[in-house]
Design a protein around this motif. Sequence first.
Motif, PDB file in Angstrom:
ATOM      1  N   GLY A 110       0.790  -1.112  -0.128  1.00 37.16           N
ATOM      2  CA  GLY A 110      -0.121   0.082   0.089  1.00 37.16           C
ATOM      3  C   GLY A 110       0.808   1.350   0.049  1.00 37.16           C
ATOM      4  N   ALA A 111       0.201   2.273  -0.088  1.00 39.76           N
ATOM      5  CA  ALA A 111       0.853   3.609  -0.048  1.00 39.76           C
ATOM      6  C   ALA A 111       0.956   4.009   1.639  1.00 39.76           C
ATOM      7  N   HIS A 112       1.736   5.360   1.754  1.00 40.04           N
ATOM      8  CA  HIS A 112       1.799   5.904   2.779  1.00 40.04           C
ATOM      9  C   HIS A 112       0.663   6.527   3.036  1.00 40.04           C
ATOM     10  N   LEU A 113       0.318   7.118   4.711  1.00 39.72           N
ATOM     11  CA  LEU A 113      -0.660   7.899   5.094  1.00 39.72           C
ATOM     12  C   LEU A 113      -0.900   8.916   4.068  1.00 39.72           C
ATOM     13  N   GLY A 114       0.078   9.684   3.862  1.00 41.52           N
ATOM     14  CA  GLY A 114      -0.099  10.817   2.878  1.00 41.52           C
ATOM     15  C   GLY A 114      -1.030  11.967   3.424  1.00 41.52           C
ATOM     16  N   ILE A 115      -1.613  12.687   2.480  1.00 46.43           N
ATOM     17  CA  ILE A 115      -2.549  13.897   2.798  1.00 46.43           C
ATOM     18  C   ILE A 115      -4.053  13.322   2.422  1.00 46.43           C
ATOM     19  N   HIS A 116      -4.787  13.521   3.380  1.00 51.36           N
ATOM     20  CA  HIS A 116      -6.182  13.023   3.681  1.00 51.36           C
ATOM     21  C   HIS A 116      -6.990  13.729   4.383  1.00 51.36           C
ATOM     22  N   PRO A 117      -8.301  14.093   3.886  1.00 53.14           N
ATOM     23  CA  PRO A 117      -9.126  14.789   4.780  1.00 53.14           C
ATOM     24  C   PRO A 117      -9.285  14.621   6.127  1.00 53.14           C
ATOM     25  N   ALA A 118      -9.446  13.327   6.473  1.00 51.84           N
ATOM     26  CA  ALA A 118      -9.338  12.624   7.882  1.00 51.84           C
ATOM     27  C   ALA A 118      -8.183  13.384   9.007  1.00 51.84           C
ATOM     28  N   ILE A 119      -7.054  13.421   8.221  1.00 50.00           N
ATOM     29  CA  ILE A 119      -5.881  13.971   8.793  1.00 50.00           C
ATOM     30  C   ILE A 119      -6.103  15.563   9.109  1.00 50.00           C
ATOM     31  N   LEU A 120      -6.489  16.179   7.958  1.00 47.45           N
ATOM     32  CA  LEU A 120      -6.794  17.496   8.276  1.00 47.45           C
ATOM     33  C   LEU A 120      -7.744  17.963   9.089  1.00 47.45           C
ATOM     34  N   ASP A 121      -8.748  17.264   9.156  1.00 47.13           N
ATOM     35  CA  ASP A 121      -9.604  17.214  10.481  1.00 47.13           C
ATOM     36  C   ASP A 121      -9.123  17.147  11.716  1.00 47.13           C
ATOM     37  N   LEU A 122      -8.520  16.174  11.829  1.00 45.74           N
ATOM     38  CA  LEU A 122      -7.730  15.977  13.034  1.00 45.74           C
ATOM     39  C   LEU A 122      -6.636  16.865  13.665  1.00 45.74           C
ATOM     40  N   LEU A 123      -6.037  17.558  12.596  1.00 45.24           N
ATOM     41  CA  LEU A 123      -5.010  18.572  12.736  1.00 45.24           C
ATOM     42  C   LEU A 123      -5.747  19.717  13.457  1.00 45.24           C
ATOM     43  N   ASP A 124      -6.973  20.111  12.554  1.00 49.02           N
ATOM     44  CA  ASP A 124      -7.815  21.180  13.169  1.00 49.02           C
ATOM     45  C   ASP A 124      -8.238  20.893  14.390  1.00 49.02           C
ATOM     46  N   GLU A 125      -8.519  19.847  14.892  1.00 51.30           N
ATOM     47  CA  GLU A 125      -9.104  19.544  16.237  1.00 51.30           C
ATOM     48  C   GLU A 125      -7.684  19.849  17.235  1.00 51.30           C
ATOM     49  N   ARG A 126      -6.752  19.280  16.685  1.00 53.24           N
ATOM     50  CA  ARG A 126      -5.406  19.277  17.729  1.00 53.24           C
ATOM     51  C   ARG A 126      -5.229  20.826  17.851  1.00 53.24           C
ATOM     52  N   ALA A 127      -5.388  21.664  16.752  1.00 53.40           N
ATOM     53  CA  ALA A 127      -5.331  23.185  16.971  1.00 53.40           C
ATOM     54  C   ALA A 127      -6.303  23.650  17.786  1.00 53.40           C
ATOM     55  N   ALA A 128      -7.393  23.396  17.752  1.00 50.53           N
ATOM     56  CA  ALA A 128      -8.375  23.870  18.579  1.00 50.53           C
ATOM     57  C   ALA A 128      -8.262  23.748  19.989  1.00 50.53           C
ATOM     58  N   SER A 129      -7.716  22.242  20.381  1.00 49.08           N
ATOM     59  CA  SER A 129      -7.512  22.013  21.755  1.00 49.08           C
ATOM     60  C   SER A 129      -6.351  22.975  22.253  1.00 49.08           C
ATOM     61  N   VAL A 130      -5.255  23.263  21.630  1.00 49.54           N
ATOM     62  CA  VAL A 130      -4.388  24.282  22.064  1.00 49.54           C
ATOM     63  C   VAL A 130      -4.844  25.589  22.191  1.00 49.54           C
ATOM     64  N   GLU A 131      -5.555  25.983  21.261  1.00 52.99           N
ATOM     65  CA  GLU A 131      -6.474  27.415  21.503  1.00 52.99           C
ATOM     66  C   GLU A 131      -7.163  27.392  22.589  1.00 52.99           C
ATOM     67  N   SER A 132      -7.852  26.398  22.835  1.00 55.38           N
ATOM     68  CA  SER A 132      -8.549  26.442  24.334  1.00 55.38           C
ATOM     69  C   SER A 132      -7.736  26.344  25.457  1.00 55.38           C
ATOM     70  N   GLU A 133      -6.478  25.875  25.410  1.00 58.51           N
ATOM     71  CA  GLU A 133      -5.740  25.798  26.603  1.00 58.51           C
ATOM     72  C   GLU A 133      -4.954  27.299  26.773  1.00 58.51           C
ATOM     73  N   LEU A 134      -4.784  27.970  25.343  1.00 55.82           N
ATOM     74  CA  LEU A 134      -4.310  29.457  25.595  1.00 55.82           C
ATOM     75  C   LEU A 134      -5.380  30.245  25.792  1.00 55.82           C
ATOM     76  N   ASP A 135      -6.567  30.011  25.725  1.00 54.75           N
ATOM     77  CA  ASP A 135      -7.832  30.929  25.760  1.00 54.75           C
ATOM     78  C   ASP A 135      -7.766  31.908  24.811  1.00 54.75           C
ATOM     79  N   VAL A 136      -7.735  31.520  23.490  1.00 51.31           N
ATOM     80  CA  VAL A 136      -7.519  32.282  22.397  1.00 51.31           C
ATOM     81  C   VAL A 136      -8.604  31.779  21.260  1.00 51.31           C
ATOM     82  N   ASP A 137      -9.017  32.663  20.426  1.00 50.87           N
ATOM     83  CA  ASP A 137     -10.203  32.239  19.484  1.00 50.87           C
ATOM     84  C   ASP A 137      -9.598  32.710  18.190  1.00 50.87           C
ATOM     85  N   ARG A 138      -9.668  31.934  17.344  1.00 51.52           N
ATOM     86  CA  ARG A 138      -8.897  32.160  15.802  1.00 51.52           C
ATOM     87  C   ARG A 138      -9.624  33.115  15.327  1.00 51.52           C
TER      88      ARG A 138
END
Length: 408
Positions: A110-138
């Motif tokens: 098979g191929a590597h994980l690569g760039i996938h919509p599910a990964i973009l969603d996951l990164l967006d969620e990771r960013a939102a979690s950090v924003e919450s800890e920093l108490d900022v809103d994009r």
Amino acid sequence: MSKSDDSRSTSAFDDEAVLLVGHGSRRAKSNEQVRELAAGLESRLGIPVDAAFLELAEPAIDDAIAELAAVTSQVTVVHCSLFAASHVKNDVPLAIEQARATHDVELNNGAHLGIHPAILDLLDERAASVESELDVDRTDDDVAVVVCGRGSSDPDANGDVHKLARLLYEGRAFDRVEASFIGVTEPTLEDTLHGLSKHRPDAVVVLPYMLGDGVLTQRVRDWTAEFDDDYPYVDALAGDPLGTDSRLLDVFADRWQEARTDSVEMSCDTCKYKVDLEGYEEDVGGARAMLRALAHQDAHADREDVDDEPHTHDAPEKHVMVCTNRTCADMGSPAVLERLRQKARDSEHCDARITRSSCLGRCGDGPMVAVYPDGIWYGDVAAEDAERLVADHLDRDRIVSDLVDQTL
């Protein structure tokens, strides 16, 4: 994962299994994450899924395939690698080719994980979690994001980190999203962070683009904390790696389906082993790629089994690669391959592994035969030359000079 697991269906093994290949780490936690992903994928697909590792952990790929080959007719290899660099392009395909020459089992790569919509969603969620800890809103604050990859000597893999960062930026309210790396290439995380300070954002969110939580992710956290201390007017914090999030199973499932239906797509148009890229011209043709992969394998051969190097490869004295790409095949390389194997089996002294190879970049000069670790390439080899190659080179280390095409 073990094939002795009572929860598995024996009938499923008779048909198909999956091998999830991770890099391997000295940190047991990172290796356990791969095994956890394998268990999750097994539940998702409903067929057996085992885990294997390139290095630093067990089982090795060849051992895992040997175990599965005894109980199933088809094995599909799925990569945990995030991008297509040397492990995906060289090391795993080499291990699969060796397994094909040894085991009577259908192997799909098979191929590597690569760039996938599910990964973009996951990164967006990771960013939102950090924003919450920093108490900022994009949407109200100036928030910059840094996607930090490991870094590679393969420009194709590095380019995909930049593409991933751009896709994360598109359609979202981040002020900017930058790509950076821990090492090997530039820009480094340190340089990127210092560059962002000039824009005076309210917050900087650093996302480690890595699967496991290991040494490199800790380095990302440390460098981000240092930046946060050095620039009191910017709040900076690093998020978590991808880990074992269930959305990764969606990506693995897609890569599995592509592999078993012969629809794997690789980035051949920007692969340094196939096209001329500025600064990487000497890599074209696969010669250096093969040498690197074999050297990587031999580096782990015949070592003592010590705690910090828990795996070994029982490597043969020599490895013979016979190009079976279309041009060489038309010139008779399959017959050369079979005759070499016959003569090697008949020899009492030959300690060599003889396998197929993809294109060696010498089309028209074949059939091509490469012998490593000697770095001797033979050209225009005929089936009747096999006896000399085995008797002279493989048995007695005497180069068959009239067949030599090049030496590396």
